[in-house]
Structures are given as structure tokens and as C-alpha cells.
Design a protein around this motif. Structure first.
Motif, PDB file in Angstrom:
ATOM      1  N   PRO A   1      24.008  -1.235  16.938  1.00 16.71           N
ATOM      2  CA  PRO A   1      24.415  -1.436  18.418  1.00 16.71           C
ATOM      3  C   PRO A   1      24.517  -2.841  18.968  1.00 16.71           C
ATOM      4  O   PRO A   1      25.365  -3.282  19.690  1.00 16.71           O
TER       5      PRO A   1
ATOM      6  N   GLN B   1      27.447   0.716   8.489  1.00 14.21           N
ATOM      7  CA  GLN B   1      28.192   1.162   9.530  1.00 14.21           C
ATOM      8  C   GLN B   1      29.473   0.062   9.595  1.00 14.21           C
ATOM      9  O   GLN B   1      30.560   0.435  10.082  1.00 14.21           O
TER      10      GLN B   1
ATOM     11  N   GLN C   1      38.557   0.785   9.162  1.00 14.12           N
ATOM     12  CA  GLN C   1      39.685   1.080  10.404  1.00 14.12           C
ATOM     13  C   GLN C   1      40.208  -0.533  10.609  1.00 14.12           C
ATOM     14  O   GLN C   1      41.421  -0.273  11.052  1.00 14.12           O
TER      15      GLN C   1
ATOM     16  N   THR D   1      39.512  -1.220  18.930  1.00 15.57           N
ATOM     17  CA  THR D   1      38.580  -0.496  17.842  1.00 15.57           C
ATOM     18  C   THR D   1      37.112  -0.736  17.845  1.00 15.57           C
ATOM     19  O   THR D   1      36.071  -0.030  17.674  1.00 15.57           O
TER      20      THR D   1
ATOM     21  N   GLN E   1      35.623  -1.804  20.635  1.00 13.15           N
ATOM     22  CA  GLN E   1      35.287  -1.202  21.914  1.00 13.15           C
ATOM     23  C   GLN E   1      34.840   0.422  21.625  1.00 13.15           C
ATOM     24  O   GLN E   1      33.780   0.668  22.364  1.00 13.15           O
ATOM     25  N   GLN E   2      35.589   0.788  21.064  1.00 10.39           N
ATOM     26  CA  GLN E   2      35.495   2.328  20.620  1.00 10.39           C
ATOM     27  C   GLN E   2      34.186   2.424  20.002  1.00 10.39           C
ATOM     28  O   GLN E   2      33.292   3.545  20.182  1.00 10.39           O
ATOM     29  N   ALA E   3      34.123   1.677  19.156  1.00 14.19           N
ATOM     30  CA  ALA E   3      32.700   1.520  18.222  1.00 14.19           C
ATOM     31  C   ALA E   3      31.530   1.588  19.017  1.00 14.19           C
ATOM     32  O   ALA E   3      30.687   2.234  18.859  1.00 14.19           O
ATOM     33  N   ARG E   4      31.499   0.487  19.737  1.00 12.79           N
ATOM     34  CA  ARG E   4      30.294   0.152  20.640  1.00 12.79           C
ATOM     35  C   ARG E   4      30.188   1.502  21.600  1.00 12.79           C
ATOM     36  O   ARG E   4      29.094   1.642  21.835  1.00 12.79           O
ATOM     37  N   HIS E   5      31.087   1.903  22.193  1.00  9.26           N
ATOM     38  CA  HIS E   5      30.681   3.314  23.170  1.00  9.26           C
ATOM     39  C   HIS E   5      30.360   4.478  22.326  1.00  9.26           C
ATOM     40  O   HIS E   5      29.603   5.084  22.990  1.00  9.26           O
ATOM     41  N   SER E   6      30.730   4.618  21.213  1.00 10.71           N
ATOM     42  CA  SER E   6      30.166   5.897  20.440  1.00 10.71           C
ATOM     43  C   SER E   6      28.885   5.420  19.647  1.00 10.71           C
ATOM     44  O   SER E   6      28.190   6.436  19.015  1.00 10.71           O
ATOM     45  N   ALA E   7      28.437   4.112  19.624  1.00  9.74           N
ATOM     46  CA  ALA E   7      27.404   3.749  18.722  1.00  9.74           C
ATOM     47  C   ALA E   7      26.204   4.302  19.510  1.00  9.74           C
ATOM     48  O   ALA E   7      26.186   4.366  20.899  1.00  9.74           O
ATOM     49  N   PRO E   8      25.072   4.893  19.099  1.00  9.36           N
ATOM     50  CA  PRO E   8      23.922   5.374  19.731  1.00  9.36           C
ATOM     51  C   PRO E   8      23.090   4.385  20.312  1.00  9.36           C
ATOM     52  O   PRO E   8      23.056   3.140  19.825  1.00  9.36           O
TER      53      PRO E   8
END
Length: 315
Positions: free
Chosen positions: A246, A285, A292, A305, A307-314
Motif C-alpha cells: 500500500p 501485486q 492491467q 487504474t 487509484q483503483q488499486a490504491r483504494h482496494s489495497a488493504p
């Protein structure tokens, strides 16, 4: 014990130097090479590749930055070396290790490892021209095709007055294929008295410890490993844990924002993908996310893409 951030053309630019030295653990940065042919270059050439010259020759974090020159003509290299330190460089580094075909064809970089006398003439001309308070360093590989001139080349560079020698422990022919032959650096150390810096195939703190043991060097230079693991220097110097994914994503977002807004924005797509080619060596990861990213061309799509990865990361 010093840790130096390596020059990597088109990869470790001022932005990357800034980001990595803010994380910490580096004692010195070497710039991408400035090609010298047959003239004294204007100040803008130096400041374009090394904008830190405009801020006291240091990164924002306070890490000194040393300009690297590449060429084959002693007098022109000497004149440009003087220009570099006058502009604020923390000394001058000379590139005798670049394996690129286009550079070697024009008698620059690693091809000079075939010409021991020319190495001596270049280093001596630069050392004689640059005021003594500024260090003159050089970077070599073990040789071009083989190691037959390794010791002669190192001795020539030392005899010419270099203050430091970085050794990438592979030949030009070896390229970047593992392993790096660190014990060769220990052999060089038996023949020269100037400080040596070990470089090549250092990906983690364990590698760094083994490199230091086999090379008998306390000082090391980090290149590709520093891109694969952004806090590599601190894992070595301070025993820090590996940077969590993250946090890497946050770093990628910061990098993207600066790169897109900067004067190299047209290169952003290639630059971020190039960084991912290293990150995926350390982070599974990154390999998944790169699947993608690799087909995306627009900066906005790449940024979305990430931003989406950062928001979904634990967390």
C-alpha cells in the motif's frame, strides 16, 4: 559505510532521485551521463539532467548529487568537468561502464575498457583540471569481452588520481545477467589503494551483506534493486522492514502526479511501465497490476487504474 544511488539512463532522473532520497538511506547520487564530444556544453545541458545544481547540488532531502560525464576526449571532458563543479556538482564521475551499443560505437562507455592508456589520460586530465576539493570518481565494469585488463584498468584509474572507483562486477558481454562477480572487486582492492564501491545484483539486505563480504568493500551502489524495492537503502542501512505494497502504491501516485505535471509528461506511460518492470520483481501485486497497465496508453487511464488499486489495497 556509504550507499550510493546509481545512474540509470532514462530511469533514475531528478524526480526518481528526489523520491528515493526522501525515503532515505543514501549518501550520494550519481546522475545519468552527460555525453561530451567536442565542445564545452552550456549550463542548461547540465541543469536539464541535474536540476539539483540549482538548489545547491543536493536533493530536497539533502543528499549530494554528482554529475556523471561520458566521452573519450580528455581535454573536452576536463573542461566540462570544471563546468560541472562550477555549477555546483558534488564532484565529477566518469562513465566507463555503459554497455549501450550506440554509446560504445562512438567510443564511449564500456568500450574504453579496451584502452587502458586512454582511461589513464582521461582521468588524469579531469583530475588535473578540477580543483582538489572536488572528488573525481569513475565507474567501470570488469572488462569489455573478458577480465584480462581488469586489474590494469583499475590501476590506471587510481594512478591517474581518481578519488573513488565503482566497479560493476560484470563485463560488458555479461550485460545484466546474474551473477555479479563480487570476489573480483576484492582482487582489485589488492592492487589499488583508493576507495572502491561494489555494484551489481544487490536486491535485498542479504545480497548487500554477501556483496560486502565477497568484495571486501563497505561502500555499495544500488541500481535496479533500488527501483524494485523503494526503501532498499534503508533496509540495508537501518534494518527497516520491506516497504509494504500500500505504501508503494502511494509512492506511485505521488510519482504520477509529479511526472504528469512535469515537462516530461509525454513519457509518463513508458516511465511508469518501466518502473513496474522492476517493482514486479519484488512485489507479486505489481506483477498483477502490470497486466492491467501494460496495454494502457493514456495517462488518465493509467492514473485511474492506480487509484483503483490504491483504494482496494488493504490498509
Amino acid at each position: 559505510m556509504n550507499i550510493i544511488l546509481a545512474p540509470m539512463e532514462g530511469v533514475v532522473d531528478a524526480l526518481m532521485r528526489d523520491m528515493l532520497t526522501r525515503i532515505g538511506g543514501y549518501d550520494l547520487c550519481i546522475t545519468e551521463f552527460i555525453r561530451v564530444v567536442d565542445q564545452q556544453l552550456p549550463a542548461r545541458v547540465f541543469t536539464r539532467l541535474c536540476p539539483e545544481l540549482l538548489t545547491g547540488g543536493k536533493t530536497f532531502a539533502g543528499t549530494p548529487v554528482r554529475v556523471q560525464l561520458l566521452g573519450q576526449e580528455p581535454n573536452w571532458l576536463a573542461e566540462n568537468a570544471v563546468r560541472a563543479v562550477e555549477l555546483g556538482s558534488a564532484g565529477v564521475d566518469l562513465n566507463f561502464g555503459c554497455p549501450a551499443k550506440t554509446v560504445n560505437k562512438s567510443r564511449g562507455g564500456a568500450v574504453l575498457l579496451k584502452e587502458t592508456e586512454q582511461l589513464y589520460r582521461i582521468v588524469k586530465a579531469v583530475r588535473d583540471a578540477v580543483p582538489q576539493q572536488f572528488p573525481v570518481s569513475a565507474k567501470i565494469r570488469l572488462g569489455y569481452d573478458d577480465t584480462s585488463l581488469t586489474l590494469d584498468n583499475a590501476a590506471a584509474i587510481a594512478a591517474a588520481g581518481a578519488n573513488m572507483l565503482t566497479v560493476h562486477a560484470r563485463t560488458k558481454t555479461d550485460g545484466y545477467r546474474p551473477p555479479a562477480y563480487w570476489p573480483w572487486i576484492a582482487k582489485i582492492k589488492q592492487h589499488v589503494s583508493i576507495p572502491l564501491v561494489a555494484n551489481g545484483e544487490i536486491w535485498n539486505a542479504t545480497d548487500a551483506a554477501l556483496c560486502r563480504q565477497q568484495s571486501e568493500c563497505t561502500d555499495i551502489m544500488l541500481g535496479r534493486g533500488a527501483l524494485a524495492l523503494p526503501n532498499l537503502a534503508r533496509t540495508i542501512s537501518h534494518g527497516d522492514a520491506v516497504m509494504p505494497w500500500p505504501r508503494v502504491l502511494e509512492l506511485l501516485m505521488q510519482y504520477s502526479e509529479f511526472e504528469i505535471c512535469g515537462d516530461k509528461s509525454q513519457y509518463y506511460s513508458n516511465r511508469i511501465k518501466q518502473w513496474f518492470s522492476y517493482l514486479k520483481l519484488q512485489y507479486p501485486q505489481a506483477a498483477e497490476l502490470f497486466v492491467q497497465l501494460r496495454l494502457l496508453r493514456k495517462s488518465s487511464d493509467i492514473l485511474h487504474t492506480l487509484q483503483q488499486a490504491r483504494h482496494s489495497a488493504p490498509a
